[in-house]
Design a protein around this motif. Structure first.
Motif, PDB file in Angstrom:
ATOM      1  N   UNK A   3       0.811  -1.209   0.000  1.00 31.70           N
ATOM      2  CA  UNK A   3       0.000   0.000   0.000  1.00 31.70           C
ATOM      3  C   UNK A   3       0.855   1.273   0.000  1.00 31.70           C
ATOM      4  N   UNK A   4       2.105   1.166   0.413  1.00 34.83           N
ATOM      5  CA  UNK A   4       2.994   2.330   0.415  1.00 34.83           C
ATOM      6  C   UNK A   4       3.551   2.636  -0.974  1.00 34.83           C
ATOM      7  N   UNK A   5       3.524   1.645  -1.860  1.00 35.71           N
ATOM      8  CA  UNK A   5       4.076   1.822  -3.199  1.00 35.71           C
ATOM      9  C   UNK A   5       3.038   2.458  -4.122  1.00 35.71           C
ATOM     10  N   UNK A   6       3.485   3.324  -5.012  1.00 38.06           N
ATOM     11  CA  UNK A   6       2.572   3.984  -5.943  1.00 38.06           C
ATOM     12  C   UNK A   6       2.013   2.998  -6.958  1.00 38.06           C
ATOM     13  N   UNK A   7       2.818   2.019  -7.341  1.00 39.18           N
ATOM     14  CA  UNK A   7       2.375   1.017  -8.309  1.00 39.18           C
ATOM     15  C   UNK A   7       3.129  -0.275  -8.037  1.00 39.18           C
ATOM     16  N   UNK A   8       2.377  -1.373  -7.872  1.00 36.70           N
ATOM     17  CA  UNK A   8       3.020  -2.650  -7.559  1.00 36.70           C
ATOM     18  C   UNK A   8       2.068  -3.779  -7.894  1.00 36.70           C
ATOM     19  N   UNK A   9       2.592  -4.988  -7.882  1.00 41.66           N
ATOM     20  CA  UNK A   9       1.804  -6.193  -8.076  1.00 41.66           C
ATOM     21  C   UNK A   9       2.170  -7.165  -6.960  1.00 41.66           C
ATOM     22  N   UNK A  10       1.222  -7.995  -6.491  1.00 45.27           N
ATOM     23  CA  UNK A  10       1.559  -8.963  -5.447  1.00 45.27           C
ATOM     24  C   UNK A  10       2.448 -10.094  -5.936  1.00 45.27           C
ATOM     25  N   UNK A  11       2.472 -10.322  -7.259  1.00 47.96           N
ATOM     26  CA  UNK A  11       3.333 -11.389  -7.772  1.00 47.96           C
ATOM     27  C   UNK A  11       3.597 -11.177  -9.259  1.00 47.96           C
ATOM     28  N   UNK A  12       4.858 -11.205  -9.640  1.00 43.10           N
ATOM     29  CA  UNK A  12       5.256 -11.192 -11.047  1.00 43.10           C
ATOM     30  C   UNK A  12       5.283 -12.641 -11.513  1.00 43.10           C
ATOM     31  N   UNK A  13       4.485 -12.962 -12.493  1.00 40.15           N
ATOM     32  CA  UNK A  13       4.316 -14.355 -12.888  1.00 40.15           C
ATOM     33  C   UNK A  13       5.366 -14.834 -13.885  1.00 40.15           C
TER      34      UNK A  13
END
Length: 320
Positions: free
Chosen positions: A46-56
Motif C-alpha cells: 500500500x505504500x508503493x505507488x504502483x506494484x503487483x503482489x506477484x510477477x508471474x
C-alpha cells in the motif's frame, strides 16, 4: 525506506550498477524509474505507488531483490528471480548484516559466482549474472507451494510458521468450540490451519473469511481450504476494513512483539476484530502469555476469560 533499500540505491547512485528496465522483489521505494515492483506484504504494498503482489513471468535483463531475515525465503526468492531473468541478465540483492546478508552473500557466491559486492549502511549489496549455473533444486522447490509437515497441507517460505503447525495455533485449535455458526473469520489466517480446524469442529459455520496481510499466505490458504464456505481476502486489517461483520473470529496475531506503550500489529488486529464483530460475537485469540493484550481485550469487549494457559501461550475468549 530501510537501510537495505538505501544501500541498493547507493549502488546505482555511485555508478557501480547501471539503471535499466527491471523487476524488484520484496520492493520498497524503487531506486530509479522503469521498475516493476512486486510486494506481497499488504502494508508495504500500500505504500508503493504502483506494484503487483506477484510477477508471474518475464525475461528481464535486470532484477532487484531485498533480502529478509528468513534464509529459506531468500533461497526461494533468488530462485524465482533467476527464473525471471533473461540469459545474461543481472540480479542485484541487498540486505542487512543483522539479518545474515553477509552469510547469504557467501552462499550465493559459491553457487553462482558474484560479479561484484558493496558494503554500505551496515548492509551488503551483491550481484550476479544468469549464466550456465542454476539454483540448487532445494532453492527452486522452495519457490512454489509444496507439501510440508504431515503432507496434508501446502506452504512455502514467507508465511508465518510455513513448515509446521506452531504451538500457539495448536493450543487455540484444541480449545475451539464445536458450536461456531453463522459468518466466521480467521484474522491472520496464514496457510489456513485454524480455519481448517474450525470448519472440521463446527458444522454450523455458514461462511468463513480467511484474511491475511501476506499474499503468499492467501495463496496457500486457498490451496489448502477447498470448502465452498471459505473465501479469501488479502488485506491489512490495521488500515483496511474487514470484509463483513462476524458472529465469531479466531486469531493468532501475526506478530508477538511490542511494549504496552508501543502497540504491535497484533494489538491493532485485536482492535480490528472488535470493530468487525456483531454485538454478542465471540473472539478466540492465542498469544504469548507475557504480552500486554489483556488491557486491550478489556477496553474493546464486554467480557473475556482465559481458556488455557500453558506458561508459554494463553488462549482467551472475549465477547463483544
Amino acid at each position: 525506506m530501510s537501510q537495505a533499500s538505501r544501500a541498493l540505491a547507493h549502488a546505482f547512485d555511485t555508478g557501480a550498477l547501471a539503471p535499466r528496465r527491471a523487476f524488484f522483489l520484496r520492493a520498497e521505494d524503487p531506486p530509479f524509474a522503469d521498475i516493476t515492483c512486486e510486494q506481497s506484504f499488504r502494508p508495504d504494498f500500500l505504500k508503493l505507488k504502483q506494484a503487483t503482489p506477484r510477477i508471474e513471468a518475464g525475461s528481464w535483463l535486470l532484477g532487484l531483490m531485498l533480502l529478509t531475515k528468513h534464509k529459506e525465503e531468500n533461497f526461494a526468492n533468488i530462485a524465482r528471480a533467476w527464473s525471471l531473468l533473461a540469459e545474461g541478465g543481472t540480479l542485484v540483492c541487498s540486505g542487512s548484516n543483522d539479518d545474515g546478508a553477509a552469510s547469504l552473500e557467501k552462499q550465493v557466491g559459491k553457487v553462482f559466482g558474484l560479479d561484484g559486492t558493496l558494503s554500505k549502511f551496515h548492509c551488503r549489496v551483491f550481484w550476479l549474472t544468469r549464466a550456465e549455473k542454476s539454483p540448487p533444486d532445494y532453492w527452486r522447490d522452495l519457490a512454489s507451494l509444496r507439501p510440508v509437515g504431515d503432507g496434508s497441507w501446502l506452504s512455502q517460505p514467507g508465511i508465518f510458521s510455513w513448515d509446521r503447525i506452531d504451538d500457539g495455533s495448536a493450543l487455540l485449535a484444541a480449545h475451539l468450540p464445536t458450536d461456531l455458526s453463522g459468518h466466521v473469520a480467521d484474522f491472520g489466517c496464514g496457510w489456513g490451519y485454524l480455519s481448517r480446524e474450525a470448519l472440521a469442529r463446527s458444522p454450523g459455520i455458514a461462511e468463513i473469511d480467511l484474511v491475511d496481510a501476506e499474499h503468499r499466505a492467501i495463496e496457500a490458504a486457498r490451496a489448502n481450504i477447498t470448502d465452498t464456505r471459505a473465501s479469501f481476502h488479502w488485506l491489512d486489517l490495521t488500515q483496511e476494513a474487514a470484509p463483513a461483520t462476524y458472529d465469531a473470529i479466531v486469531c493468532n496475531p501475526p506478530f508477538h512483539a511490542g511494549r504496552a506503550a508501543e502497540p504491535g500489529l497484533g494489538q491493532n488486529v485485536i482492535a480490528a476484530a472488535a470493530r468487525a464483530l456483531r454485538p454478542g460475537g465471540r473472539f478466540y485469540i492465542v498469544a504469548n502469555r507475557g504480552l500486554p493484550y489483556e488491557p486491550l481485550l478489556k477496553a474493546n469487549f464486554t467480557s473475556f476469560e482465559t481458556l488455557a494457559d500453558n506458561n508459554k501461550f494463553r488462549v482467551s475468549r472475549a465477547i463483544r
